[in-house]
Scaffold this motif. Sequence first.
Motif, PDB file in Angstrom:
ATOM      1  N   GLY A 140       5.467  17.840  -5.673  1.00 54.08           N
ATOM      2  CA  GLY A 140       4.603  16.931  -6.409  1.00 54.08           C
ATOM      3  C   GLY A 140       3.963  15.842  -5.569  1.00 54.08           C
ATOM      4  O   GLY A 140       3.336  14.936  -6.104  1.00 54.08           O
ATOM      5  N   ARG A 141       4.108  15.921  -4.258  1.00 59.35           N
ATOM      6  CA  ARG A 141       3.461  14.923  -3.397  1.00 59.35           C
ATOM      7  C   ARG A 141       1.942  15.083  -3.441  1.00 59.35           C
ATOM      8  O   ARG A 141       1.216  14.114  -3.333  1.00 59.35           O
ATOM      9  N   TYR A 142       1.513  16.329  -3.556  1.00 56.25           N
ATOM     10  CA  TYR A 142       0.099  16.664  -3.694  1.00 56.25           C
ATOM     11  C   TYR A 142      -0.015  17.699  -4.801  1.00 56.25           C
ATOM     12  O   TYR A 142       0.934  18.426  -5.073  1.00 56.25           O
ATOM     13  N   SER A 143      -1.169  17.774  -5.399  1.00 57.57           N
ATOM     14  CA  SER A 143      -1.399  18.745  -6.470  1.00 57.57           C
ATOM     15  C   SER A 143      -1.988  20.034  -5.915  1.00 57.57           C
ATOM     16  O   SER A 143      -2.669  20.023  -4.886  1.00 57.57           O
ATOM     17  N   PHE A 144      -1.723  21.124  -6.618  1.00 54.59           N
ATOM     18  CA  PHE A 144      -2.411  22.367  -6.318  1.00 54.59           C
ATOM     19  C   PHE A 144      -3.847  22.217  -6.798  1.00 54.59           C
ATOM     20  O   PHE A 144      -4.090  21.606  -7.836  1.00 54.59           O
ATOM     21  N   THR A 145      -4.790  22.772  -6.060  1.00 50.15           N
ATOM     22  CA  THR A 145      -6.152  22.808  -6.566  1.00 50.15           C
ATOM     23  C   THR A 145      -6.191  23.832  -7.697  1.00 50.15           C
ATOM     24  O   THR A 145      -5.298  24.684  -7.823  1.00 50.15           O
ATOM     25  N   LEU A 146      -7.207  23.755  -8.502  1.00 48.80           N
ATOM     26  CA  LEU A 146      -7.346  24.715  -9.590  1.00 48.80           C
ATOM     27  C   LEU A 146      -7.445  26.136  -9.045  1.00 48.80           C
ATOM     28  O   LEU A 146      -6.800  27.054  -9.562  1.00 48.80           O
ATOM     29  N   ASP A 147      -8.199  26.325  -7.974  1.00 41.97           N
ATOM     30  CA  ASP A 147      -8.319  27.646  -7.362  1.00 41.97           C
ATOM     31  C   ASP A 147      -6.966  28.165  -6.874  1.00 41.97           C
ATOM     32  O   ASP A 147      -6.632  29.332  -7.071  1.00 41.97           O
ATOM     33  N   GLU A 148      -6.186  27.293  -6.237  1.00 44.16           N
ATOM     34  CA  GLU A 148      -4.865  27.695  -5.755  1.00 44.16           C
ATOM     35  C   GLU A 148      -3.955  28.092  -6.916  1.00 44.16           C
ATOM     36  O   GLU A 148      -3.267  29.109  -6.842  1.00 44.16           O
ATOM     37  N   ALA A 149      -3.969  27.297  -7.959  1.00 42.65           N
ATOM     38  CA  ALA A 149      -3.126  27.575  -9.118  1.00 42.65           C
ATOM     39  C   ALA A 149      -3.485  28.923  -9.745  1.00 42.65           C
ATOM     40  O   ALA A 149      -2.596  29.713 -10.083  1.00 42.65           O
ATOM     41  N   PHE A 150      -4.771  29.199  -9.883  1.00 50.15           N
ATOM     42  CA  PHE A 150      -5.182  30.480 -10.453  1.00 50.15           C
ATOM     43  C   PHE A 150      -4.821  31.650  -9.547  1.00 50.15           C
ATOM     44  O   PHE A 150      -4.424  32.711 -10.015  1.00 50.15           O
ATOM     45  N   LYS A 151      -4.932  31.465  -8.235  1.00 47.22           N
ATOM     46  CA  LYS A 151      -4.535  32.530  -7.308  1.00 47.22           C
ATOM     47  C   LYS A 151      -3.058  32.855  -7.455  1.00 47.22           C
ATOM     48  O   LYS A 151      -2.666  34.017  -7.491  1.00 47.22           O
ATOM     49  N   ILE A 152      -2.228  31.819  -7.534  1.00 46.54           N
ATOM     50  CA  ILE A 152      -0.785  32.014  -7.688  1.00 46.54           C
ATOM     51  C   ILE A 152      -0.489  32.731  -9.002  1.00 46.54           C
ATOM     52  O   ILE A 152       0.243  33.714  -9.042  1.00 46.54           O
ATOM     53  N   LYS A 153      -1.061  32.244 -10.070  1.00 42.59           N
ATOM     54  CA  LYS A 153      -0.819  32.831 -11.393  1.00 42.59           C
ATOM     55  C   LYS A 153      -1.265  34.290 -11.437  1.00 42.59           C
ATOM     56  O   LYS A 153      -0.521  35.169 -11.865  1.00 42.59           O
TER      57      LYS A 153
END
Length: 69
Positions: free
Chosen positions: A36-49
């Motif tokens: 939680g020090r930095y947030s995932f970007t929206l693109d990163e989050a969608f790639k992971i999901k």
Amino acid sequence: MYKNLEAEMVRRGITRKDLAKSLDVRYATIIDKLKGRYSFTLDEAFKIKNKYFPTLSFEYLFETQRKSA
């Protein structure tokens, strides 16, 4: 902190190294984002999901638990 994401990673044998490689970022960057020090970007989050957890909801995976003061 992304407790749901980390729990699902453990259940499926997905390592932090796997995420770093998939997102083309340093291992330390993944650690910082999972803590939680930095947030995932929206693109990163969608790639992971989409790559690792296509059947789970985005909201569930990326729900954050804030540290209490």
